[in-house]
Design a protein around this motif. Structure first.
Motif, PDB file in Angstrom:
ATOM      1  N   SER A 253       0.905  -1.161   0.044  1.00 14.97           N
ATOM      2  CA  SER A 253      -0.064  -0.049   0.016  1.00 14.97           C
ATOM      3  C   SER A 253       0.691   1.340  -0.130  1.00 14.97           C
ATOM      4  O   SER A 253       0.541   2.153  -0.604  1.00 14.97           O
ATOM      5  N   SER A 254       2.117   1.015   0.641  1.00 11.16           N
ATOM      6  CA  SER A 254       2.731   2.222   0.698  1.00 11.16           C
ATOM      7  C   SER A 254       3.571   2.676  -0.523  1.00 11.16           C
ATOM      8  O   SER A 254       3.541   3.737  -1.058  1.00 11.16           O
ATOM      9  N   SER A 255       3.842   1.583  -1.399  1.00  9.75           N
ATOM     10  CA  SER A 255       4.700   1.951  -2.704  1.00  9.75           C
ATOM     11  C   SER A 255       3.410   2.279  -3.750  1.00  9.75           C
ATOM     12  O   SER A 255       3.620   3.095  -4.587  1.00  9.75           O
ATOM     13  N   ALA A 256       2.405   1.563  -3.542  1.00  9.58           N
ATOM     14  CA  ALA A 256       1.125   2.225  -4.372  1.00  9.58           C
ATOM     15  C   ALA A 256       0.792   3.624  -4.070  1.00  9.58           C
ATOM     16  O   ALA A 256       0.626   4.456  -5.254  1.00  9.58           O
ATOM     17  N   GLU A 257       0.851   3.979  -2.998  1.00  6.87           N
ATOM     18  CA  GLU A 257       0.866   5.602  -2.626  1.00  6.87           C
ATOM     19  C   GLU A 257       1.955   6.305  -3.191  1.00  6.87           C
ATOM     20  O   GLU A 257       1.457   7.369  -3.869  1.00  6.87           O
ATOM     21  N   HIS A 258       3.134   6.105  -3.050  1.00  8.32           N
ATOM     22  CA  HIS A 258       4.162   6.584  -3.774  1.00  8.32           C
ATOM     23  C   HIS A 258       3.985   6.821  -5.312  1.00  8.32           C
ATOM     24  O   HIS A 258       4.072   7.780  -6.072  1.00  8.32           O
ATOM     25  N   ALA A 259       3.697   5.497  -5.966  1.00  8.13           N
ATOM     26  CA  ALA A 259       3.339   5.078  -7.644  1.00  8.13           C
ATOM     27  C   ALA A 259       2.134   6.340  -7.765  1.00  8.13           C
ATOM     28  O   ALA A 259       2.591   7.125  -8.735  1.00  8.13           O
ATOM     29  N   VAL A 260       1.128   6.421  -7.149  1.00  8.70           N
ATOM     30  CA  VAL A 260       0.085   7.332  -7.679  1.00  8.70           C
ATOM     31  C   VAL A 260       0.380   8.643  -7.706  1.00  8.70           C
ATOM     32  O   VAL A 260       0.157   9.635  -8.577  1.00  8.70           O
ATOM     33  N   VAL A 261       1.192   8.964  -6.526  1.00  8.11           N
ATOM     34  CA  VAL A 261       1.551  10.322  -6.261  1.00  8.11           C
ATOM     35  C   VAL A 261       2.431  10.976  -7.266  1.00  8.11           C
ATOM     36  O   VAL A 261       2.537  12.331  -8.160  1.00  8.11           O
ATOM     37  N   ASP A 262       3.501   9.890  -7.812  1.00 10.74           N
ATOM     38  CA  ASP A 262       4.235  10.240  -8.721  1.00 10.74           C
ATOM     39  C   ASP A 262       3.588  10.472 -10.276  1.00 10.74           C
ATOM     40  O   ASP A 262       3.928  11.439 -10.913  1.00 10.74           O
ATOM     41  N   LEU A 263       2.631   9.707 -10.274  1.00 12.55           N
ATOM     42  CA  LEU A 263       1.839   9.856 -11.670  1.00 12.55           C
ATOM     43  C   LEU A 263       0.903  11.007 -11.837  1.00 12.55           C
ATOM     44  O   LEU A 263       1.152  11.748 -12.572  1.00 12.55           O
ATOM     45  N   ILE A 264       0.256  11.492 -10.601  1.00  6.92           N
ATOM     46  CA  ILE A 264      -0.322  12.878 -10.406  1.00  6.92           C
ATOM     47  C   ILE A 264       0.655  13.854 -10.796  1.00  6.92           C
ATOM     48  O   ILE A 264       0.194  14.790 -11.482  1.00  6.92           O
ATOM     49  N   ARG A 265       1.826  13.874 -10.037  1.00  3.08           N
ATOM     50  CA  ARG A 265       2.866  14.902 -10.374  1.00  3.08           C
ATOM     51  C   ARG A 265       3.155  15.271 -11.656  1.00  3.08           C
ATOM     52  O   ARG A 265       3.140  16.115 -12.077  1.00  3.08           O
ATOM     53  N   ALA A 266       3.545  13.613 -12.124  1.00  7.30           N
ATOM     54  CA  ALA A 266       3.874  13.947 -13.719  1.00  7.30           C
ATOM     55  C   ALA A 266       2.759  14.399 -14.596  1.00  7.30           C
ATOM     56  O   ALA A 266       3.206  15.314 -15.281  1.00  7.30           O
ATOM     57  N   LYS A 267       1.586  14.201 -14.414  1.00  5.90           N
ATOM     58  CA  LYS A 267       0.486  14.668 -15.340  1.00  5.90           C
ATOM     59  C   LYS A 267       0.281  16.381 -14.808  1.00  5.90           C
ATOM     60  O   LYS A 267       0.128  17.233 -15.871  1.00  5.90           O
ATOM     61  N   ARG A 268       0.333  16.431 -13.700  1.00  4.76           N
ATOM     62  CA  ARG A 268       0.221  18.132 -13.134  1.00  4.76           C
ATOM     63  C   ARG A 268       1.320  18.891 -14.036  1.00  4.76           C
ATOM     64  O   ARG A 268       0.972  20.024 -14.216  1.00  4.76           O
ATOM     65  N   ASP A 269       2.495  18.306 -14.114  1.00  4.93           N
ATOM     66  CA  ASP A 269       3.864  18.880 -14.798  1.00  4.93           C
ATOM     67  C   ASP A 269       3.757  18.996 -16.133  1.00  4.93           C
ATOM     68  O   ASP A 269       4.504  19.449 -16.900  1.00  4.93           O
ATOM     69  N   GLY A 270       2.501  18.235 -16.957  1.00  2.00           N
ATOM     70  CA  GLY A 270       2.468  18.048 -18.273  1.00  2.00           C
ATOM     71  C   GLY A 270       3.246  17.033 -19.048  1.00  2.00           C
ATOM     72  O   GLY A 270       3.497  17.097 -20.144  1.00  2.00           O
ATOM     73  N   HIS A 271       3.507  16.184 -18.197  1.00  2.00           N
ATOM     74  CA  HIS A 271       4.372  14.986 -18.883  1.00  2.00           C
ATOM     75  C   HIS A 271       3.141  13.964 -19.280  1.00  2.00           C
ATOM     76  O   HIS A 271       2.224  13.904 -19.009  1.00  2.00           O
ATOM     77  N   THR A 272       3.588  12.992 -20.225  1.00  4.12           N
ATOM     78  CA  THR A 272       3.053  12.022 -20.675  1.00  4.12           C
ATOM     79  C   THR A 272       3.155  10.709 -19.621  1.00  4.12           C
ATOM     80  O   THR A 272       4.345  10.411 -19.577  1.00  4.12           O
ATOM     81  N   LEU A 273       2.063  10.183 -19.729  1.00  2.62           N
ATOM     82  CA  LEU A 273       2.016   8.866 -18.955  1.00  2.62           C
ATOM     83  C   LEU A 273       2.060   7.730 -20.003  1.00  2.62           C
ATOM     84  O   LEU A 273       1.638   7.631 -21.053  1.00  2.62           O
ATOM     85  N   SER A 274       2.949   6.519 -19.363  1.00  2.00           N
ATOM     86  CA  SER A 274       3.036   5.419 -20.342  1.00  2.00           C
ATOM     87  C   SER A 274       1.793   4.508 -20.258  1.00  2.00           C
ATOM     88  O   SER A 274       1.027   4.661 -19.321  1.00  2.00           O
ATOM     89  N   ALA A 275       1.982   3.430 -21.221  1.00  2.00           N
ATOM     90  CA  ALA A 275       0.549   2.712 -21.366  1.00  2.00           C
ATOM     91  C   ALA A 275       0.570   1.957 -19.845  1.00  2.00           C
ATOM     92  O   ALA A 275      -0.525   1.734 -19.204  1.00  2.00           O
ATOM     93  N   ASP A 276       1.748   1.393 -19.497  1.00  2.00           N
ATOM     94  CA  ASP A 276       1.518   0.626 -18.063  1.00  2.00           C
ATOM     95  C   ASP A 276       1.419   1.631 -16.930  1.00  2.00           C
ATOM     96  O   ASP A 276       0.301   1.083 -16.142  1.00  2.00           O
ATOM     97  N   GLN A 277       1.582   2.747 -17.014  1.00  2.00           N
ATOM     98  CA  GLN A 277       1.250   3.515 -15.913  1.00  2.00           C
ATOM     99  C   GLN A 277      -0.540   3.756 -15.961  1.00  2.00           C
ATOM    100  O   GLN A 277      -0.905   3.776 -14.712  1.00  2.00           O
ATOM    101  N   ILE A 278      -0.794   3.931 -16.941  1.00  2.00           N
ATOM    102  CA  ILE A 278      -2.390   4.391 -17.124  1.00  2.00           C
ATOM    103  C   ILE A 278      -3.293   3.120 -16.701  1.00  2.00           C
ATOM    104  O   ILE A 278      -4.145   3.015 -16.083  1.00  2.00           O
ATOM    105  N   THR A 279      -2.676   1.953 -17.393  1.00  2.00           N
ATOM    106  CA  THR A 279      -3.388   0.592 -17.198  1.00  2.00           C
ATOM    107  C   THR A 279      -3.285   0.518 -15.585  1.00  2.00           C
ATOM    108  O   THR A 279      -4.281  -0.001 -14.971  1.00  2.00           O
ATOM    109  N   TRP A 280      -2.240   0.437 -15.123  1.00  2.00           N
ATOM    110  CA  TRP A 280      -2.055   0.229 -13.235  1.00  2.00           C
ATOM    111  C   TRP A 280      -3.106   1.133 -12.594  1.00  2.00           C
ATOM    112  O   TRP A 280      -3.874   0.715 -11.880  1.00  2.00           O
TER     113      TRP A 280
END
Length: 429
Positions: free
Chosen positions: A3-30
């Motif tokens: 649960s803690s690594s999932a917490e970190h993973a999703v925060v990283d994805l939110i930050r990436a999209k917030r900053d205008g980056h592209t998410l990978s297919a694996d990231q989106i599917t997860w």
């Protein structure tokens, strides 16, 4: 993943999209899977929805996002049917009863039409609410019943089962309470995840534009239409969109039983010209997508579409010959000057019908079958003082005042008729 690594993973994805980056297919599917199963919290998906609202999704991201939403549920398979499938989706409007004559019309021309529909919310009506005003008709069918009806009748209009794109159900509710409803990628993935999961071979989108539509400007409607078509094509579904007018209500009725009665008029070879025009235009696109050469105008005129309508209603327990419910009370809005109707605002009429009881404010609210608005004068029609412009219908007369307040300023009478505009503004493929 803990649960803690999932917490970190999703925060990283939110930050990436917030900053205008592209998410990978694996990231989106997860992300979609983790949100659907509850690993990703509502507040985290709220932040992601807002990041997408501001920074969007590129076509590849959007394709993956939609596919991931589809894969959270089941896909229907119509490949065993003896005829090709084709479907239509409307982005919603006022007086938009087109599904009712369209599904039996296209079936009468040789296609199978699996029309999984919804209920109304706010000022736009729901197809299921309209059909439920027919005595005995039922919206909920099993997959086996849907297949049997498509085989025997050719058309079915029913509620979508809970197994289609469950991720969309969660995300749809979230968008509603986080002011991210207007995001084009989120609208498009919501519509297309359900439509592609339905398993139709061809899809025609009716993207409304104007005051009574979700998209108020042609620019926004065009962007949504292009996005929807692109998602469909990437998923291997023959997809076309028509941009259609929704500044004035469609036809001369807004409500549930009122719109059913008008749809039956169209199937009987009459009905308002704009409803007939749009029904035939969409039927042509649906049949072309299914690879069927047939003239829908002829099927309408010959009565074949009416035969399918009656069979379709009977198959779902309804009585197509039963009298439709009528509201207990009516009130007329009359012209105060001589002249020509120059404006009839779709949003004002839609809100009035909603106030009268034809629609709901919350999903669990009941609707009145007989409530709504009957339109006697449309833009271009000449009127005299005292002529009826609209008749309001409701079972609860204390609703008239609020409905009339919504209509204030929604109808204009002038000296010169407005320029006539076509119902179909543009085709996007």
């Amino acid at each position: 993943m803990s649960s803690s690594s999932a917490e970190h993973a999703v925060v990283d994805l939110i930050r990436a999209k917030r900053d205008g980056h592209t998410l990978s297919a694996d990231q989106i599917t997860w992300l979609i899977n983790a949100y659907t199963d509850g690993t990703v919290a509502e507040e985290q998906m709220s932040a992601m929805a807002m990041a997408i609202f501001f920074n969007g999704l590129d076509p590849a991201e959007l394709h993956t996002w939609t596919t991931a939403m589809i894969e959270t549920g089941i896909r229907l398979d119509f490949s065993s049917l003896p005829r090709p499938t084709t479907d239509k989706h409307s982005t919603g409007g006022v007086g938009d009863k087109i599904t009712l004559p369209l599904a039996p019309l296209v079936a009468a021309c040789g296609a199978a039409v699996p029309q999984l529909s919804g209920r109304g919310l706010g000022h736009t009506g729901g197809t299921l609410d309209k059909l439920e005003s027919i005595p005995g008709w039922r919206a909920s069918l099993s997959n086996e019943e849907v297949m049997a009806q498509l085989t025997e009748v050719g058309a079915v209009v029913c509620a979508a089962g809970s197994g289609l794109a469950p991720a969309d159900k969660k995300l749809y509710a979230l968008r509603d309470v986080t002011a991210t409803v207007e995001s084009i990628p989120l609208i498009a993935s919501s519509i297309m995840s359900k439509k592609i999961a339905e398993g139709t071979g061809a899809l025609v989108l009716d993207v409304k534009v104007g005051s009574g539509a979700f998209m108020k400007t042609e620019h926004d409607a065009r962007e949504l239409a292009k996005t929807l078509v692109d998602i469909g094509k990437r998923a291997g579904v023959h997809t076309v969109a028509l941009m259609t007018r929704m500044d004035v209500p469609l036809g001369r009725t807004v409500g549930n039983a009122l719109e059913v009665a008008e749809s039956v008029e169209v199937l009987a070879g009459g009905g308002p010209a704009d409803v007939v025009e749009l029904t035939v235009a969409l039927a042509r696109e649906m049949l072309a997508g299914a690879g069927i050469e047939a003239d829908p105008a002829e099927a309408l005129a010959s009565g074949r579409a009416m035969d399918v309508w009656q069979a379709m209603i009977r198959a779902q327990g309804g009585d197509p010959t039963a009298p439709l419910p009528k509201a207990a009370h009516t009130e007329q809005l009359r012209a105060e000057t001589d002249g020509v109707v120059t404006e009839l605002d779709a949003l004002a009429v839609g809100l009035a019908a909603w106030r009268l009881g034809a629609g709901r404010a919350r999903k669990e609210d009941p609707v009145q079958a007989g409530a709504g608005v009957e339109i006697h004068a449309r833009p271009g029609d000449r009127v005299r003082v005292g002529d009826p412009l609209l008749t309001l219908h409701t079972d609860t007369p204390d609703r008239f005042a609020a409905a009339l307040a919504d209509l204030d300023g929604g109808i204009a009478i002038g000296e010169t008729a407005p320029k006539e505009r076509p119902v179909v503004l543009e085709r996007i493929s």
